[in-house]
Design a protein around this motif. Structure first.
Motif, PDB file in Angstrom:
ATOM      1  N   MET A  79      29.863  46.046  41.904  1.00  0.00           N
ATOM      2  CA  MET A  79      30.372  44.988  42.783  1.00  0.00           C
ATOM      3  C   MET A  79      29.269  44.506  43.733  1.00  0.00           C
ATOM      4  N   GLU A  80      28.458  45.427  44.217  1.00  0.00           N
ATOM      5  CA  GLU A  80      27.340  45.031  45.094  1.00  0.00           C
ATOM      6  C   GLU A  80      26.335  44.157  44.337  1.00  0.00           C
ATOM      7  N   LEU A  81      26.105  44.498  43.074  1.00  0.00           N
ATOM      8  CA  LEU A  81      25.184  43.671  42.275  1.00  0.00           C
ATOM      9  C   LEU A  81      25.773  42.273  42.030  1.00  0.00           C
ATOM     10  N   ILE A  82      27.093  42.221  41.850  1.00  0.00           N
ATOM     11  CA  ILE A  82      27.763  40.919  41.678  1.00  0.00           C
ATOM     12  C   ILE A  82      27.612  40.094  42.958  1.00  0.00           C
ATOM     13  N   LEU A  83      27.812  40.757  44.091  1.00  0.00           N
ATOM     14  CA  LEU A  83      27.683  40.061  45.385  1.00  0.00           C
ATOM     15  C   LEU A  83      26.254  39.558  45.602  1.00  0.00           C
ATOM     16  N   ASP A  84      25.256  40.388  45.247  1.00  0.00           N
ATOM     17  CA  ASP A  84      23.848  39.967  45.390  1.00  0.00           C
ATOM     18  C   ASP A  84      23.605  38.649  44.657  1.00  0.00           C
ATOM     19  N   ARG A  85      24.091  38.582  43.422  1.00  0.00           N
ATOM     20  CA  ARG A  85      23.837  37.397  42.592  1.00  0.00           C
ATOM     21  C   ARG A  85      24.661  36.198  43.049  1.00  0.00           C
ATOM     22  N   THR A  86      25.861  36.473  43.553  1.00  0.00           N
ATOM     23  CA  THR A  86      26.691  35.379  44.084  1.00  0.00           C
ATOM     24  C   THR A  86      25.965  34.706  45.250  1.00  0.00           C
ATOM     25  N   ARG A  87      25.389  35.536  46.134  1.00  0.00           N
ATOM     26  CA  ARG A  87      24.630  34.999  47.278  1.00  0.00           C
ATOM     27  C   ARG A  87      23.389  34.257  46.801  1.00  0.00           C
ATOM     28  N   ALA A  88      22.647  34.903  45.901  1.00  0.00           N
ATOM     29  CA  ALA A  88      21.341  34.347  45.493  1.00  0.00           C
ATOM     30  C   ALA A  88      21.495  32.984  44.824  1.00  0.00           C
ATOM     31  N   LEU A  89      22.588  32.809  44.059  1.00  0.00           N
ATOM     32  CA  LEU A  89      22.770  31.542  43.340  1.00  0.00           C
ATOM     33  C   LEU A  89      23.660  30.557  44.096  1.00  0.00           C
ATOM     34  N   GLY A  90      24.065  30.928  45.301  1.00  0.00           N
ATOM     35  CA  GLY A  90      24.932  30.026  46.073  1.00  0.00           C
ATOM     36  C   GLY A  90      26.258  29.786  45.376  1.00  0.00           C
ATOM     37  N   MET A  91      26.837  30.852  44.798  1.00  0.00           N
ATOM     38  CA  MET A  91      28.087  30.703  44.049  1.00  0.00           C
ATOM     39  C   MET A  91      29.317  31.107  44.869  1.00  0.00           C
ATOM     40  N   LYS A  92      29.220  31.008  46.159  1.00  0.00           N
ATOM     41  CA  LYS A  92      30.363  31.316  47.029  1.00  0.00           C
ATOM     42  C   LYS A  92      31.599  30.548  46.572  1.00  0.00           C
ATOM     43  N   GLY A  93      32.723  31.281  46.412  1.00  0.00           N
ATOM     44  CA  GLY A  93      33.977  30.636  46.041  1.00  0.00           C
ATOM     45  C   GLY A  93      34.136  30.373  44.553  1.00  0.00           C
ATOM     46  N   ARG A  94      33.145  30.788  43.741  1.00  0.00           N
ATOM     47  CA  ARG A  94      33.213  30.470  42.313  1.00  0.00           C
ATOM     48  C   ARG A  94      33.151  31.719  41.433  1.00  0.00           C
ATOM     49  N   VAL A  95      33.343  32.880  42.056  1.00  0.00           N
ATOM     50  CA  VAL A  95      33.305  34.143  41.312  1.00  0.00           C
ATOM     51  C   VAL A  95      34.629  34.885  41.532  1.00  0.00           C
ATOM     52  N   ALA A  96      35.168  35.433  40.454  1.00  0.00           N
ATOM     53  CA  ALA A  96      36.371  36.272  40.548  1.00  0.00           C
ATOM     54  C   ALA A  96      36.093  37.605  39.870  1.00  0.00           C
ATOM     55  N   ILE A  97      36.727  38.649  40.379  1.00  0.00           N
ATOM     56  CA  ILE A  97      36.631  39.974  39.764  1.00  0.00           C
ATOM     57  C   ILE A  97      38.035  40.404  39.358  1.00  0.00           C
ATOM     58  N   SER A  98      38.211  40.640  38.064  1.00  0.00           N
ATOM     59  CA  SER A  98      39.498  41.080  37.546  1.00  0.00           C
ATOM     60  C   SER A  98      39.564  42.606  37.546  1.00  0.00           C
ATOM     61  N   HIS A  99      40.711  43.126  37.885  1.00  0.00           N
ATOM     62  CA  HIS A  99      41.027  44.564  37.977  1.00  0.00           C
ATOM     63  C   HIS A  99      40.442  45.172  39.248  1.00  0.00           C
ATOM     64  N   ALA A 100      39.112  45.187  39.381  1.00  0.00           N
ATOM     65  CA  ALA A 100      38.489  45.705  40.614  1.00  0.00           C
ATOM     66  C   ALA A 100      39.080  47.058  41.012  1.00  0.00           C
ATOM     67  N   PHE A 101      39.226  47.944  40.026  1.00  0.00           N
ATOM     68  CA  PHE A 101      39.853  49.251  40.291  1.00  0.00           C
ATOM     69  C   PHE A 101      39.135  50.023  41.400  1.00  0.00           C
ATOM     70  N   CYS A 102      37.822  49.791  41.527  1.00  0.00           N
ATOM     71  CA  CYS A 102      37.064  50.549  42.533  1.00  0.00           C
ATOM     72  C   CYS A 102      37.579  50.299  43.948  1.00  0.00           C
ATOM     73  N   LEU A 103      38.229  49.141  44.173  1.00  0.00           N
ATOM     74  CA  LEU A 103      38.753  48.874  45.518  1.00  0.00           C
ATOM     75  C   LEU A 103      39.981  49.730  45.825  1.00  0.00           C
ATOM     76  N   GLY A 104      40.485  50.423  44.809  1.00  0.00           N
ATOM     77  CA  GLY A 104      41.607  51.335  45.035  1.00  0.00           C
ATOM     78  C   GLY A 104      41.159  52.762  45.299  1.00  0.00           C
ATOM     79  N   MET A 105      39.846  52.994  45.377  1.00  0.00           N
ATOM     80  CA  MET A 105      39.374  54.375  45.566  1.00  0.00           C
ATOM     81  C   MET A 105      39.709  54.856  46.981  1.00  0.00           C
TER      82      MET A 105
END
Ligand SMILES: [Zn+2]
Length: 397
Positions: A221-247
């Motif tokens: 998820m941190e790597l996804i966030l890094d790339r979202t920032r770097a490419l200016g893709m704010k608001g255009r990325v979704a994460i399905s399931h994201a089970f790690c947020l339930g830890m």
């Protein structure tokens, strides 16, 4: 297009009124409305909600209508992936026919918008995409279908897949998919650089399956966030399931959720009963967009899910320990407006000027309608009746 006047409906469980729909949009609600020459539907006091939004499914996978699939695989992720790729051919899963059956079943159950992932791999190429594109075209005006080009069998582990995703995006897929960058490809940098590169090239969004648990999922998820920032893709990325947020490590997840909010990364949940899941109330309280979906329905993966977003609202509610009426309605929100926000649906809702996408539910209160669950009395898509009593008006082959 003829006007539609729906009499005696109760928007979100409020007092009964009439609703006038013209050119596919809600003109007004009020008492004793009239319109010359309009088609008239009597809702009989049913509760009106905006159309249900199936924001995470796989229309190309179902064996609906093909008889019982005897599952001998079990729960190993890689084994399920390999099994499906082989079984598609043996069973003759026709993506056009099957996606039509699946999508129409959703329509009967009140759905007006679908986001579907479609498998793209080096065995089957773009066959799944071509079938689902056919269904999308055939159902235009009945349900809106958004397509994610999904590397179900892996990306960097299967050379040639990236070129196929590139072609899928050129041929009409709306978003780039991804899958467990560490767990499947074992190459998080290669996987994520590829899908973000494709999204950047085609100017399209991303919706990535992330089943990875705990610290591993948090790392991805941190790597996804890094790339979202770097490419200016704010608001255009979704994460399905994201089970790690339930830890259980709440300090870690709190920081992740804050970072996701900062980049307006959306979360899609299925409320998976067998896994840790992102907590609906925490995600919504942090201001993230959150939608829900039934995932694969009657496929080679499992026999459990149904093409029914009211049923999914109940599953999400139970998995999140939601019991009060207000919390049950929050689960419905995720399956309606939440999913619409993730998909970028405009003019959604029950107010004047909104596109007339509706589901009419039996029940005395909104919470009761969700908890006791249908069948949906009427589905309306842009002012056109598309389903009645849990059945689509159009027949699937
Ligand atoms: Zn999925």
């Amino acid at each position: 297009m003829t006007d539609l006047l729906i009499r005696n409906l109760r928007p979100m469980g409020a007092s009964a009124c009439d609703m006038l729909i013209r050119d596919g949009r809600i003109v007004r609600t009020g008492t004793e409305l009239s319109a010359d020459g309009a088609d008239i539907e009597d809702a009989g006091g049913a509760i009106a909600i905006p159309g249900l939004v199936e924001a995470h499914t796989h229309l190309d996978k179902t064996v609906m209508g093909m008889g019982w699939y005897e599952n001998t695989v079990g729960a190993d992720l890689q084994a399920m992936i390999d099994n499906e790729r082989a079984e598609r051919r043996r069973l003759g899963i026709d993506p056009a026919r099957q996606s039509m059956r699946h999508a129409l079943a959703l329509v009967g159950n009140g759905t007006t918008h679908i986001r579907t992932h479609v498998d793209i791999d080096t065995d089957h190429g773009l066959a799944g995409l071509e079938g689902v594109l056919e269904t999308r075209e055939a159902l235009r005006g009945i349900v809106d279908i958004e397509i994610v080009a999904f590397p179900q069998s892996g990306l960097t582990v299967r050379p040639g897949t990236a070129a196929l995703l590139d072609e899928a995006l050129a041929q009409g897929a709306d978003l780039v998919g991804g899958l467990d960058p560490c767990g499947i490809d074992r190459d998080p940098k290669g996987h994520l650089d590829t899908i973000f590169g494709l999204a950047d090239k085609h100017g399209k969004g991303i919706d990535i399956h992330l089943h990875e648990p705990g610290a591993l999922g948090a790392f991805s998820m941190e790597l996804i966030l890094d790339r979202t920032r770097a490419l200016g893709m704010k608001g255009r990325v979704a994460i399905s399931h994201a089970f790690c947020l339930g830890m259980p490590d709440w300090q870690r997840t709190e920081a992740l959720i804050a970072a996701l909010a900062e980049e307006d990364v959306a979360i899609l949940t299925t409320g998976a009963p067998s896994r840790e899941v992102p907590a609906v109330k925490r995600i919504l309280a942090a201001g993230l967009r959150m939608g829900a979906g039934c995932d694969g329905v009657l496929d080679t993966w499992n026999p459990w899910n149904r093409p029914d977003m009211l049923d999914r609202a109940r599953i999400v509610a139970q998995r999140n320990n939601l019991r009060s009426d207000a919390d049950v309605i929050a689960a419905l929100h995720v399956c309606t407006a939440g999913g619409a926000a993730v998909m970028g649906v405009t003019d959604y809702g029950l107010g004047p000027g909104s596109v007339a996408d509706l589901a009419l539910l039996p029940g005395t209160t909104l919470a009761e309608a969700v908890a006791t669950g249908g069948p949906v009395a009427l589905t309306v898509k842009a002012g056109r009746v598309t389903g009645r009593n849990g059945r689509p008006l159009r027949e699937a082959a």
